[in-house]
Design a protein around this motif. Sequence first.
Motif, PDB file in Angstrom:
ATOM      1  N   UNK A  20       0.832  -1.212   0.000  1.00 36.29           N
ATOM      2  CA  UNK A  20       0.000   0.000   0.000  1.00 36.29           C
ATOM      3  C   UNK A  20       0.864   1.259   0.000  1.00 36.29           C
ATOM      4  N   UNK A  21       1.975   1.219   0.737  1.00 39.97           N
ATOM      5  CA  UNK A  21       2.877   2.373   0.778  1.00 39.97           C
ATOM      6  C   UNK A  21       3.489   2.647  -0.594  1.00 39.97           C
ATOM      7  N   UNK A  22       3.790   1.564  -1.329  1.00 36.47           N
ATOM      8  CA  UNK A  22       4.385   1.730  -2.655  1.00 36.47           C
ATOM      9  C   UNK A  22       3.400   2.327  -3.658  1.00 36.47           C
ATOM     10  N   UNK A  23       2.107   2.164  -3.390  1.00 36.65           N
ATOM     11  CA  UNK A  23       1.117   2.755  -4.290  1.00 36.65           C
ATOM     12  C   UNK A  23       0.078   1.798  -4.824  1.00 36.65           C
ATOM     13  N   UNK A  24       0.094   0.541  -4.354  1.00 35.80           N
ATOM     14  CA  UNK A  24      -0.939  -0.402  -4.794  1.00 35.80           C
ATOM     15  C   UNK A  24      -2.307   0.073  -4.306  1.00 35.80           C
ATOM     16  N   UNK A  62      -2.647  -4.813  -6.892  1.00 40.36           N
ATOM     17  CA  UNK A  62      -3.527  -4.199  -7.893  1.00 40.36           C
ATOM     18  C   UNK A  62      -3.210  -2.711  -8.010  1.00 40.36           C
ATOM     19  N   UNK A  63      -3.259  -2.230  -9.222  1.00 38.15           N
ATOM     20  CA  UNK A  63      -3.291  -0.788  -9.479  1.00 38.15           C
ATOM     21  C   UNK A  63      -4.516  -0.578 -10.347  1.00 38.15           C
ATOM     22  N   UNK A  80      11.323 -10.079   1.320  1.00 38.63           N
ATOM     23  CA  UNK A  80       9.937  -9.638   1.194  1.00 38.63           C
ATOM     24  C   UNK A  80       9.860  -8.240   0.584  1.00 38.63           C
ATOM     25  N   UNK A  81      10.765  -7.368   0.988  1.00 33.77           N
ATOM     26  CA  UNK A  81      10.806  -6.025   0.397  1.00 33.77           C
ATOM     27  C   UNK A  81      11.048  -6.098  -1.105  1.00 33.77           C
ATOM     28  N   UNK A  87       6.710  -7.077  -7.527  1.00 33.94           N
ATOM     29  CA  UNK A  87       5.296  -7.308  -7.832  1.00 33.94           C
ATOM     30  C   UNK A  87       4.618  -5.996  -8.222  1.00 33.94           C
ATOM     31  N   UNK A  88       4.898  -4.955  -7.466  1.00 36.71           N
ATOM     32  CA  UNK A  88       4.296  -3.647  -7.751  1.00 36.71           C
ATOM     33  C   UNK A  88       4.764  -3.107  -9.101  1.00 36.71           C
ATOM     34  N   UNK A  89       6.075  -3.213  -9.374  1.00 42.67           N
ATOM     35  CA  UNK A  89       6.618  -2.709 -10.637  1.00 42.67           C
ATOM     36  C   UNK A  89       6.031  -3.485 -11.820  1.00 42.67           C
ATOM     37  N   UNK A  90       5.840  -4.794 -11.628  1.00 43.21           N
ATOM     38  CA  UNK A  90       5.236  -5.609 -12.687  1.00 43.21           C
ATOM     39  C   UNK A  90       3.793  -5.200 -12.931  1.00 43.21           C
TER      40      UNK A  90
END
Length: 438
Positions: A20-24, A62-63, A80-81, A87-90
């Motif tokens: 969530x912090x990354x932007x998902x 999800x985005x 994990x990081x 996963x987020x970048x993908x």
Amino acid sequence: MIKDQEYLKSKASYCLELAKKLGATDASVTVGNSISETVSFRNKALDESNRSDSLAISIETYIDKKKSSISSSNLLEENLKTLIKKCYETTKITPEDEYNSLPDKNLLAKNIKDLNLYDESHLENDKKIDYLKELEETASIDKKIINTESGFTENKSNFILVNSDGFCDGYKSSSFTASSVTVAKDENSMERDYEFTSRCHLDDIVKAKELGEIAANQTIKKLSPKKIGSDKISIIFDKRISKGFLSSFAGAISSSAIARGTSFLKDKIDKQVFSDSISIIDKPDLIKGMGSQCFDSEGVKSETLNLVNNGILTSYLIDTYNGKKLNLRSNGRSGGSTNLYFENGKLSFEELLKTNSKCLYVTETIGHGTNLVTGDYSVGATGFLVENGEFKYPVNEITIAGNFNDMFKNITLANDLEFKYSVNSPTMMIHGMTVAGK
């Protein structure tokens, strides 16, 4: 020692918060731990003993309508990081799919019922060995038995599922499984058969002596089989075979098959697909049930489904993604059926055998001749010729064939349903099937 809920929850929550912090815009995380111990015997001697401990995490991010997933068995914080960032970048470069989303909030499970799926009991290796020794000794009593194999597996597992809509739950489960495979030989043939038992609780499995006796007796009965000619005849399927038709049915009514249009049961909701004496239930809340669950792999509550009522198909097995494609709500079946079964018929086993003056009783099928697109069914089989309700002699080298559209409407069930597996059926007769013999 199996990981406890707090440990699993801490790992899952950490990943969820970071995503969530990354932007998902949404995320879902599953963390599971499974410990399995297996002992196997061959010809009354210890063959193998092993233990496995599996710890794994699966992450979905999800985005909006974009989605990607990643998994790993390394739960160290640095890994994990890295996982979540990948996963987020993908996800950012994944094409949008309008059907991607978490389940509807109001469908998520809230009140988790204790279904008694976990047994704290632990059978030490020497006790597993004692069980298998007794099983193998019993299975080998008759000199016609020339080869035996057996195994005992104890499995304990625990998991947690969390998502960004506030769902956070999981539970422990266990299974104890023992099996016996025997080979028999006489002057005319060599035959093989098996028996197994699997339960959530140790005290509920079949005793070693009984398991060995069943496997040996079933194998010896198959010796000196005869060949029969081709015919159109009623076939009775042993319970361990008849449940396979339910598994095929479940595959045909999965929302993924329906959405792709690759099922012979597409467009059959509210239509007669079985005879009016047939009802099929999927019941997720059986106490100690081998397929029991409080919620599916997405966190959606699982409730009892009357899939077929008096022969009429009333529902599919629906997950979130394919449900949206079909404009249907998930019914908690992401991952498939739970405890699936035919309701009992009206005839006893003995009455079913006497329904026809001559029929075949099938105890084993060979090959995977099921086409869920067309409904065509064709497999090799072995079993027994039955005349006037009596088993006459074993038969082999036959092929049985039909089409599910016709077969389902010609089923007659006995009243001997038992809940041994996650898919269960009474003994089944199907009228007018094609048999290809010598």
